[in-house]
Design a protein around this motif. Structure first.
Motif, mmCIF file in Angstrom:
data_model
loop_
_atom_site.group_PDB
_atom_site.id
_atom_site.type_symbol
_atom_site.label_atom_id
_atom_site.label_comp_id
_atom_site.label_asym_id
_atom_site.label_seq_id
_atom_site.Cartn_x
_atom_site.Cartn_y
_atom_site.Cartn_z
ATOM 1 N N THR A 126 84.707 -29.591 44.244
ATOM 2 C CA THR A 126 83.557 -29.393 43.296
ATOM 3 C C THR A 126 83.677 -28.092 42.488
ATOM 4 N N LEU A 127 84.434 -27.194 42.924
ATOM 5 C CA LEU A 127 84.813 -26.091 42.087
ATOM 6 C C LEU A 127 85.606 -26.527 40.677
ATOM 7 N N GLU A 128 86.513 -27.144 41.196
ATOM 8 C CA GLU A 128 87.296 -27.906 39.911
ATOM 9 C C GLU A 128 86.480 -28.857 38.903
ATOM 10 N N ARG A 129 85.607 -29.520 39.534
ATOM 11 C CA ARG A 129 84.894 -30.496 38.754
ATOM 12 C C ARG A 129 83.845 -29.974 37.883
ATOM 13 N N ALA A 130 83.011 -28.798 38.807
ATOM 14 C CA ALA A 130 81.998 -28.280 38.343
ATOM 15 C C ALA A 130 81.893 -26.703 38.571
ATOM 16 N N PRO A 131 82.783 -26.281 37.561
ATOM 17 C CA PRO A 131 82.955 -24.700 37.926
ATOM 18 C C PRO A 131 81.519 -23.793 37.528
ATOM 19 N N ALA A 132 80.708 -24.282 36.872
ATOM 20 C CA ALA A 132 79.494 -23.619 36.614
ATOM 21 C C ALA A 132 78.601 -23.595 37.783
ATOM 22 N N LEU A 133 78.945 -24.762 38.853
ATOM 23 C CA LEU A 133 77.884 -24.904 40.042
ATOM 24 C C LEU A 133 78.577 -23.754 41.116
ATOM 25 N N ARG A 134 79.915 -23.885 41.318
ATOM 26 C CA ARG A 134 80.425 -23.167 42.404
ATOM 27 C C ARG A 134 81.494 -22.192 41.724
ATOM 28 N N SER A 135 81.374 -21.023 42.326
ATOM 29 C CA SER A 135 82.235 -20.027 42.026
ATOM 30 C C SER A 135 83.193 -19.623 43.145
ATOM 31 N N ALA A 136 84.545 -19.404 42.559
ATOM 32 C CA ALA A 136 85.500 -19.171 43.582
ATOM 33 C C ALA A 136 85.237 -18.348 44.778
ATOM 34 N N ALA A 137 84.558 -17.296 44.215
ATOM 35 C CA ALA A 137 84.121 -16.266 45.318
ATOM 36 C C ALA A 137 83.036 -17.060 46.622
ATOM 37 N N ASP A 138 82.213 -17.995 46.102
ATOM 38 C CA ASP A 138 81.376 -18.728 46.876
ATOM 39 C C ASP A 138 82.232 -19.801 47.793
ATOM 40 N N VAL A 139 83.148 -20.212 47.351
ATOM 41 C CA VAL A 139 84.163 -21.013 48.101
ATOM 42 C C VAL A 139 84.913 -20.487 48.966
ATOM 43 N N ASP A 140 85.112 -19.169 48.388
ATOM 44 C CA ASP A 140 86.187 -18.532 49.615
ATOM 45 C C ASP A 140 85.551 -17.738 50.563
ATOM 46 N N ASP A 141 84.143 -17.370 50.198
ATOM 47 C CA ASP A 141 83.283 -16.908 51.289
ATOM 48 C C ASP A 141 83.031 -17.901 52.409
ATOM 49 N N LEU A 142 82.803 -19.154 52.087
ATOM 50 C CA LEU A 142 82.442 -20.219 52.953
ATOM 51 C C LEU A 142 84.003 -20.527 53.882
ATOM 52 N N TRP A 143 84.973 -20.557 53.080
ATOM 53 C CA TRP A 143 86.229 -20.737 53.871
ATOM 54 C C TRP A 143 86.410 -19.735 54.865
ATOM 55 N N ASP A 144 86.389 -18.213 54.368
ATOM 56 C CA ASP A 144 86.419 -17.305 55.282
ATOM 57 C C ASP A 144 85.724 -17.417 56.461
ATOM 58 N N SER A 145 84.381 -17.698 56.227
ATOM 59 C CA SER A 145 83.400 -17.832 57.542
ATOM 60 C C SER A 145 83.765 -18.867 58.463
ATOM 61 N N MET A 146 84.070 -20.153 57.872
ATOM 62 C CA MET A 146 84.599 -21.021 58.778
ATOM 63 C C MET A 146 85.811 -20.831 59.293
ATOM 64 N N CYS A 147 86.938 -20.167 58.906
ATOM 65 C CA CYS A 147 88.073 -19.717 59.744
ATOM 66 C C CYS A 147 87.754 -18.533 60.671
ATOM 67 N N GLN A 148 86.743 -17.583 60.444
ATOM 68 C CA GLN A 148 86.429 -16.833 61.521
ATOM 69 C C GLN A 148 85.752 -17.429 62.507
ATOM 70 N N THR A 149 84.996 -18.317 62.368
ATOM 71 C CA THR A 149 84.097 -18.882 63.304
ATOM 72 C C THR A 149 85.327 -19.820 64.340
ATOM 73 N N ALA A 150 86.158 -20.490 63.258
ATOM 74 C CA ALA A 150 86.978 -21.561 64.284
ATOM 75 C C ALA A 150 87.682 -20.379 65.231
ATOM 76 N N ILE A 151 88.361 -19.389 64.555
ATOM 77 C CA ILE A 151 89.143 -18.210 65.429
ATOM 78 C C ILE A 151 88.437 -18.076 66.488
ATOM 79 N N ALA A 152 87.105 -17.757 66.250
ATOM 80 C CA ALA A 152 86.270 -17.262 67.551
ATOM 81 C C ALA A 152 86.108 -18.080 68.564
ATOM 82 N N LEU A 153 85.902 -19.518 68.186
ATOM 83 C CA LEU A 153 85.743 -20.569 68.742
ATOM 84 C C LEU A 153 87.114 -20.681 69.848
ATOM 85 N N ILE A 154 88.173 -20.809 69.014
ATOM 86 C CA ILE A 154 89.394 -21.026 69.752
ATOM 87 C C ILE A 154 89.752 -19.936 70.991
ATOM 88 N N SER A 155 89.455 -18.693 70.337
ATOM 89 C CA SER A 155 89.663 -17.405 71.221
ATOM 90 C C SER A 155 89.050 -17.314 72.669
#
Length: 763
Positions: A336-365
């Motif tokens: 989505t970021l590549e196809r519609a850069p005006a809709l999603r910013s790199a910061a938004d995508v990275d924030d979601l990615w970091d949030s999912m990673c942290q949640t996954a790490i917490a679940l696995i731990s």
């Protein structure tokens, strides 16, 4: 207001004009209007009266004229009568014509009025028809907007609405429908926005439902890339140094293009999203849509993450599903970021990615405590590594996951250490501590291949069955050590950014296992009273020391380039080396203890009445014991250790034998008693001479010289320093006089006193 002109004068004037007309045409031209005016004004009778009056006046005039001229008058009367008759006829005709004209005029007026009315109605109809057509066109376009909405053609509906608002409504602004439709435009735009959002939400729901499958497809593609890279590395050693997602690997894999979003398994169409972006942009609501979309994606992210997972389910499906879902979600975000850069910013995508990673790490731990199997933990690490490699290829950073892998590795190292600790303890505790028998060549090859052992004989010179110097525990421990190394480095396969930690942890774990579980366990078994077991432990310690030295070289060769250079020194190497001394001391203790036991059985009759013809039983047993342990129990020991043990045993035996006559319980010794001791010493000396090592004989010199002193004809030579150093240099200066005192107990009192004073003078 009444007219200023008398209508009768008008009629008279009209009658005069009619009568005085010079021609018939002019006559009719004056007559017809007069009739029409009279008929219109309702004065038809007055016209007739005016005509009659005119006729009467003319008759009067004619009569006057006739009175003067009768004949002419009669003629005139006749003519007048004819004229009157014609006039009457003409009047009837005029009246008839007037009536006809009046009827025609009325019909004509009626028709004209109808025509005028018809023309007005027709114009109204035409205007109404055109207005209706314009309104119908507006309604058609309005209905078309809703039809297009029904057909999901949202952008076409918006364009039709724009055309309706800006073009067609301007043509019908005078009609009420225009105002009604104009008022409905915002609601229609809202309907379009809601419809396109509904379609987008449906699309997002489908995307969320297919996220896991999308991630599964992406993982499968990464596994294929792994396989291709492995094949390339096997073909070209140079490529083996490049990992997945490196520039070389990506370049080598360019020919195998694959799009996880568009393939035979899954197709993700972004048209609903593009349409929604375009429509909200056209509606001037881009910012609101961007905020709503971001909120929706965050909500979907939260729905994607479960409340808990388990790591011990069959084939790790729980963890796999979690990672696949995160991967699919993140891939859609990056696309989505590549196809519609005006809709999603790199910061938004990275924030979601970091949030999912942290949640996954917490679940696995949180679920990590369930895992007590290193193989299961290795599978978990493999799934995470596949996840990281897949996401790295999409430009995502994996710093948080890489840090978590350290925690995973610590758990893995602890489980491995616990497992191999139990294995080593079992091996050490169940070993028979006997040299390992080998019956066949293939068994020999297996043992040599797994052990750090350099045979003394060539392989072709061996005969079976044969015996290896170490016990069975040594090759078993070597196998476990190799497995431990391999399983430790298994963790670094595929993806692990901390190879130096593996090297350091492996070294520390090996040291701990070898020192505490092997070396210390062997040392604890040194308390055994069985000499053969102690000897075998010493031999095993010797081989473990060699194995540790080999391990040090192996660890240097196997460590990563990120680790510091130089040699590696295992603490366990020094532990084994030091505890070899402990085992040697324990062997000395057991051998000397046995020697003590044998010498304690000695039964010398120091005042024997006759000479003994045979060596004492204890001496024969002692030499037999020393011969037996050298030929059996100590046979497997290195030569230097065997000689050291022999040297210490003989030294100890000589000291103990010398202590027999020095005992406080022995008061007197006669020549027969000394002779018996001398016979035993000679027997022992002869035994030592058979060993072929002159150094061992040095241990008996003190004993030999002491016996020689006791048998000397002139014992006073001992008190001469020069003579004593030559003949009795190894005799203790304190023990010699004591023994001489016991042996010469029958000397005169003066000589006895001298013997007591000599030691004092010597010191």
């Amino acid at each position: 207001m009444p007219s200023l002109i008398d209508p009768r004068s008008e009629l008279d004037y009209a009658v005069q004009q009619i009568v005085q007309s010079p021609s018939d045409n002019e006559y009719l031209n004056h007559l017809i209007p007069a009739i029409k005016d009279a008929s219109r004004g309702g004065r038809g009778q007055q016209l007739l009266q005016s005509l009659n009056q005119y006729s009467t006046d003319r008759e009067t005039e004619i009569e006057k004229i006739c009175n003067t001229n009768h004949q002419g008058f009669v003629s005139s009367v006749n003519q007048l009568l004819q004229l009157r008759e014609g006039t009457v006829t003409l009047v009837h005709e005029i009246l008839s014509l007037n009536q006809s004209i009046q009827s025609s005029t009325e019909r004509l007026a009626e028709q004209k009025r109808g025509l005028v009315e018809s023309r007005g109605v027709r114009q109204n109809i035409d205007e109404a028809t055109q207005a209706l057509r314009d309104c119908l066109e507006v309604l058609r376009l309005a209905n078309q907007v809703h039809d297009l909405l029904g057909k999901k053609s949202h952008y076409s509906a918006l364009r039709a609405l724009d055309e309706l608002q800006n073009v067609h409504l301007q043509e019908v602004t005078q009609y009420k429908i225009a105002d009604m439709i104009q008022k409905s435009v915002p609601a229609t735009k809202k309907l379009i926005a809601e419809a396109v959002m509904t379609d987008l939400n449906t699309w997002l729901y489908r995307i969320r439902e297919t996220s896991q499958f999308l991630g599964e497809v992406a993982f499968f593609h990464t596994e294929q890339r792994r396989a291709r890279q492995k094949d390339r590395a096997e073909t070209d050693d140079y490529l083996s140094g490049f990992k997945l997602n490196s520039a070389i690997e990506l370049t080598s894999d360019e020919t195998d293009e694959f799009d996880p979003l568009d393939n035979e398994e899954v197709q993700v169409e972004f048209t609903p999203l593009f349409e929604c972006i375009h429509i909200h942009d056209a509606l001037g609501e881009s910012d609101r849509f961007r905020a709503e979309y971001a909120t929706t994606r965050r909500q979907q992210k939260d729905l994607l993450m479960p409340a808990f997972i388990t790591l011990i389910d069959e084939q790790g499906a729980n963890l796999k599903g979690l990672l696949e879902g995160i991967a699919g979600f993140a891939i859609v975000e990056k696309a989505t970021l590549e196809r519609a850069p005006a809709l999603r910013s790199a910061a938004d995508v990275d924030d979601l990615w970091d949030s999912m990673c942290q949640t996954a790490i917490a679940l696995i731990s949180k679920a990590l405590h369930e895992v007590d199997n290193p193989e299961m933990l290795l599978k978990i690490k493999g799934a995470i590594a596949l996840f990281v490699q897949t996401m790295n290829s999409w430009g995502y950073t994996s710093a948080a996951v890489d840090t978590f892998l350290l925690t995973l590795f610590e758990k893995y190292a602890e489980l491995l250490k616990r497992r191999f600790s139990d294995d080593f303890q079992e091996i050490v505790s169940t070993d028979d501590y006997m040299p390992m028998p080998i019956n066949k060549l293939d068994e020999y090859d297996k043992v040599v291949n797994v052990s750090w052992y350099s045979p003394d004989k060539a392989r072709d010179d061996l005969s079976f069955p044969c015996v290896l110097p170490f016990s069975q525990m040594y090759p078993l421990c070597c196998i476990d050590i190799r497995n431990f190394l391999n399983q430790f480095y298994f963790f670094s396969d595929d993806h692990f950014q901390h190879p130096r930690v593996i090297d350091e942890t492996l070294q520390a774990s090996l040291d701990e296992l070898l020192s505490e579980k092997v070396c210390q366990s062997l040392v604890e078994r040194l308390s055994s009273q069985y000499l053969g077991q102690i000897v075998q432990i010493l031999i095993n310690l010797e081989h473990f020391e060699v194995a540790c030295q080999e391990l040090e070289h192996l660890l240097v060769a196997a460590r990563s380039t990120a680790s510091a250079g130089g040699t590696i020194a295992l603490k366990a190497t020094e532990e084994f080396r030091n505890n070899k001394k402990t085992a040697e001391k324990r062997i000395f203790e057991l051998v000397n203890s046995k020697i003590d036991d044998l010498i304690e059985t000695a039964e010398y009759d120091w005042l024997a009445p006759a000479l003994e013809t045979e060596p004492s039983n204890y001496m024969q047993t002692l030499t037999t014991y020393l011969s037996n342990i050298m030929g059996s129990v100590l046979l497997g020991l290195p030569t230097e250790i065997k000689e050291l043990i022999y040297f210490d045993a003989l030294s100890h035996a000589a000291t103990m034998i010398l202590g027999l006559p020095l005992s406080a319980e022995v008061k007197r010794i006669n020549p027969n008693g000394v002779a018996a001791l001398a016979k035993d010493v000679r027997y022992l000396t002869e035994f030592v001479d058979t060993l072929g090592n002159p150094i061992l004989g040095q241990n008996l010199e003190e004993l030999q010289q002491t016996v020689a002193l006791m048998q000397a004809d002139n014992s006073e030579e001992f008190y001469d320093v020069s003579t004593r150093n030559k003949k009795y240099g190894r005799v203790d200066a304190m023990n010699g006089p004591v023994l001489l005192e016991k042996y010469v107990c029958k000397l005169p009192f003066r000589q006895q006193a001298t013997l007591y004073l000599i030691p004092l003078l010597l010191f």
